[in-house]
Design a protein around this motif. Sequence first.
Motif, PDB file in Angstrom:
ATOM      1  N   UNK A  68       0.845  -1.195   0.000  1.00 39.48           N
ATOM      2  CA  UNK A  68       0.000   0.000   0.000  1.00 39.48           C
ATOM      3  C   UNK A  68       0.876   1.238   0.000  1.00 39.48           C
ATOM      4  N   UNK A  69       0.544   2.188  -0.884  1.00 41.28           N
ATOM      5  CA  UNK A  69       1.448   3.306  -1.117  1.00 41.28           C
ATOM      6  C   UNK A  69       0.880   4.660  -0.677  1.00 41.28           C
ATOM      7  N   UNK A  70      -0.393   4.691  -0.280  1.00 37.09           N
ATOM      8  CA  UNK A  70      -0.999   5.982   0.094  1.00 37.09           C
ATOM      9  C   UNK A  70      -2.200   5.713   0.992  1.00 37.09           C
ATOM     10  N   UNK A  71      -2.676   6.766   1.643  1.00 42.59           N
ATOM     11  CA  UNK A  71      -3.877   6.632   2.474  1.00 42.59           C
ATOM     12  C   UNK A  71      -5.071   6.234   1.617  1.00 42.59           C
ATOM     13  N   UNK A  72      -5.171   6.834   0.423  1.00 43.77           N
ATOM     14  CA  UNK A  72      -6.308   6.490  -0.434  1.00 43.77           C
ATOM     15  C   UNK A  72      -6.263   5.027  -0.844  1.00 43.77           C
ATOM     16  N   UNK A  73      -5.042   4.542  -1.071  1.00 45.15           N
ATOM     17  CA  UNK A  73      -4.947   3.152  -1.509  1.00 45.15           C
ATOM     18  C   UNK A  73      -5.309   2.167  -0.392  1.00 45.15           C
ATOM     19  N   UNK A  74      -5.064   2.557   0.840  1.00 45.37           N
ATOM     20  CA  UNK A  74      -5.456   1.684   1.960  1.00 45.37           C
ATOM     21  C   UNK A  74      -6.959   1.432   1.867  1.00 45.37           C
ATOM     22  N   UNK A  75      -7.702   2.512   1.611  1.00 42.44           N
ATOM     23  CA  UNK A  75      -9.160   2.394   1.532  1.00 42.44           C
ATOM     24  C   UNK A  75      -9.569   1.640   0.264  1.00 42.44           C
ATOM     25  N   UNK A  76      -8.898   1.969  -0.859  1.00 44.12           N
ATOM     26  CA  UNK A  76      -9.256   1.305  -2.127  1.00 44.12           C
ATOM     27  C   UNK A  76      -9.103  -0.207  -2.027  1.00 44.12           C
ATOM     28  N   UNK A  77      -7.967  -0.640  -1.501  1.00 42.80           N
ATOM     29  CA  UNK A  77      -7.718  -2.092  -1.449  1.00 42.80           C
ATOM     30  C   UNK A  77      -8.690  -2.733  -0.457  1.00 42.80           C
TER      31      UNK A  77
ATOM     32  N   UNK B 136     -11.708  -1.777   0.259  1.00 44.92           N
ATOM     33  CA  UNK B 136     -13.037  -1.862  -0.365  1.00 44.92           C
ATOM     34  C   UNK B 136     -13.110  -2.994  -1.375  1.00 44.92           C
ATOM     35  N   UNK B 137     -12.062  -3.112  -2.187  1.00 47.30           N
ATOM     36  CA  UNK B 137     -12.065  -4.196  -3.187  1.00 47.30           C
ATOM     37  C   UNK B 137     -12.123  -5.546  -2.482  1.00 47.30           C
ATOM     38  N   UNK B 138     -11.293  -5.709  -1.454  1.00 39.92           N
ATOM     39  CA  UNK B 138     -11.261  -6.996  -0.754  1.00 39.92           C
ATOM     40  C   UNK B 138     -12.621  -7.286  -0.101  1.00 39.92           C
TER      41      UNK B 138
ATOM     42  N   UNK C 288      -7.117  -9.448   2.267  1.00 39.36           N
ATOM     43  CA  UNK C 288      -5.872  -9.328   1.491  1.00 39.36           C
ATOM     44  C   UNK C 288      -4.698  -9.005   2.403  1.00 39.36           C
ATOM     45  N   UNK C 289      -3.626  -9.786   2.264  1.00 41.02           N
ATOM     46  CA  UNK C 289      -2.407  -9.463   3.009  1.00 41.02           C
ATOM     47  C   UNK C 289      -1.758  -8.226   2.377  1.00 41.02           C
ATOM     48  N   UNK C 290      -1.389  -7.290   3.220  1.00 36.12           N
ATOM     49  CA  UNK C 290      -0.806  -6.046   2.720  1.00 36.12           C
ATOM     50  C   UNK C 290       0.395  -5.644   3.565  1.00 36.12           C
ATOM     51  N   UNK C 291       1.274  -4.868   2.922  1.00 36.25           N
ATOM     52  CA  UNK C 291       2.330  -4.166   3.651  1.00 36.25           C
ATOM     53  C   UNK C 291       2.117  -2.677   3.391  1.00 36.25           C
ATOM     54  N   UNK C 292       2.654  -1.843   4.261  1.00 35.68           N
ATOM     55  CA  UNK C 292       2.608  -0.397   4.013  1.00 35.68           C
ATOM     56  C   UNK C 292       4.000   0.059   3.615  1.00 35.68           C
ATOM     57  N   UNK C 293       4.066   0.770   2.495  1.00 38.30           N
ATOM     58  CA  UNK C 293       5.371   1.290   2.070  1.00 38.30           C
ATOM     59  C   UNK C 293       5.613   2.629   2.747  1.00 38.30           C
ATOM     60  N   UNK C 294       6.717   2.697   3.466  1.00 35.98           N
ATOM     61  CA  UNK C 294       7.038   3.934   4.163  1.00 35.98           C
ATOM     62  C   UNK C 294       8.253   4.578   3.513  1.00 35.98           C
TER      63      UNK C 294
ATOM     64  N   UNK D  77      -9.365  -1.656   9.261  1.00 38.30           N
ATOM     65  CA  UNK D  77     -10.262  -1.886   8.117  1.00 38.30           C
ATOM     66  C   UNK D  77     -10.464  -3.374   7.843  1.00 38.30           C
ATOM     67  N   UNK D  78     -11.727  -3.748   7.708  1.00 35.61           N
ATOM     68  CA  UNK D  78     -12.026  -5.121   7.284  1.00 35.61           C
ATOM     69  C   UNK D  78     -11.469  -5.335   5.886  1.00 35.61           C
ATOM     70  N   UNK D  79     -11.070  -6.523   5.591  1.00 35.89           N
ATOM     71  CA  UNK D  79     -10.572  -6.826   4.242  1.00 35.89           C
ATOM     72  C   UNK D  79      -9.061  -6.741   4.141  1.00 35.89           C
ATOM     73  N   UNK D  80      -8.413  -6.149   5.157  1.00 36.70           N
ATOM     74  CA  UNK D  80      -6.949  -6.049   5.105  1.00 36.70           C
ATOM     75  C   UNK D  80      -6.318  -6.841   6.242  1.00 36.70           C
ATOM     76  N   UNK D  81      -5.248  -7.537   5.914  1.00 34.45           N
ATOM     77  CA  UNK D  81      -4.423  -8.151   6.972  1.00 34.45           C
ATOM     78  C   UNK D  81      -3.031  -7.536   6.842  1.00 34.45           C
TER      79      UNK D  81
END
Length: 463
Positions: A160-169, A171-173, A180-186, A226-230
């Motif tokens: 995940x590359x942005x705050x908006x993308x956290x929400x986008x992914x 929602x899709x999941x 969906x397993x995710x990492x945050x890019x810092x 957020x539901x949908x993200x791990x």
Amino acid sequence: MSRSAHPAGPRHADVVPEGHYAAPPADLNLLDEKVWSRTVTRDADGALTVGGIGVARLAEEFGTPAYFLDEADFRARCRAWSDAFGPGADVYYAGKAFLSRAVVRWLREEGLNLDVCSGGELTTALDAGMPAERIAFHGNNKTVAEIERAVEAGVGRIVLDSFQEIVRVAHVAQRLGKRQQVQIRVTVGVEAHTHEFIATAHEDQKFGIALAGGLAAEAVRRALTLDGLELTGIHSHIGSQIFDMAGFEVSARRVVQLLAEVRDEHGVELAEIDLGGGLGIAYTSDDDPREPHEIAKALGDIVTRECEASGLATPRISVEPGRAIVGPTAFTLYEVGTIKPLEGLRTYVSVDGGMSDNIRTALYDAEYSVALVSRSSDAEPMLVRVVGKHCESGDIVVKDAFLPADLAPGDLIAVPATGAYCRSMASNYNHALRPPVVAVRDGEARVIVRRETEEDLLRLDVG
Ligand code: LLP
């Protein structure tokens, strides 16, 4: 024009090149093993061979310009990286450096994972049978359609590359009923350049979420709720063509600090950190790249030490080398065309390709090496600039180099270390046909990406 009739260019020009090419090498026939792939050598007649096949045969069969990729070397580099990091870590090859179905199969067979950063790379990876769980999906502006395809396919991680993308992914999941397993890019505040790094107070680029100002900590807060993200870990990539490990060490330290903050605030120990790619390779004899085992040790030590200091269990480390795996494995073969000596300056050697097959010199002022490879020569060194055939004076392949003064039209020359970011950044400028990539191994050569044809160009032109 016969070789002997060709007027030799200026030997030591009034304009003396800097750095690596300040003086000619002692022997122009020597192939520095640092910049050539492992199976490259000269045969008894002085012609270059790769994988046991001579360049004259390769040029005849596949034409020029063409990229020749040493498959044994590619596989050996994959193994060196995965052996160096061992079973407790993961190596993701960065597909942006060069990707094709054959490459995906080699990666799969050698046990590497794959980092993709677009729908096209994802399609290539899946089409060639890379298991989805071994794919990481990157990018600062993934479209919703791309996110849907990645989640549907079951990719192992989305970075995940942005705050908006956290929400986008999320929602899709949620919509697809998946977690969906995710990492945050810092962005860790380390700006890496070619040979150095500069710590920066401010983040002034498009990637990632800054650690500074608590932004990354806020991103973790949101992703955890957020539901949908791990949320499985934190990702950092500090730049490309880096030789100095210090930037990676600062990055690792800051990422581990964030893990400790997350543990303190949420009682959650994130299990993974990804330290990205960016390890440098040798383009000229002046470059001294690190070996994978040195890199693995340096990164492993710093992460272990920092985690011990913070009382954290050591997370699983992953890295994403692209250039360091594929870069040194290929060279571009060109045929020499026009040779133009400019009195008091240098000799311009035109080849049958140029900025359409290697944009890196024009774009980054990148340095390359070059050698006469269809024969050896005892002629004097001649200062040259290797240029392409495009309608642009910045169409330079090798800015400063020495080639033998008896160089003649029809000779074959090769530019080593063009495996990364050359074919993958190739263009059709001036309606050039993008060259093929030919894999060579154990006396056999086969096209893995074919040469473009004029029909390919016309097929897209539907007007
Ligand atoms: N991981 C991430 C998140 C990246 O953005 C990149 C490269 C890599 C890994 C792989 O980096 P490598 O190990 O290949 O340096 N076109 C430029 C390089 C751009 C690199 C972009 N990201 C060039 O030709 O030098």
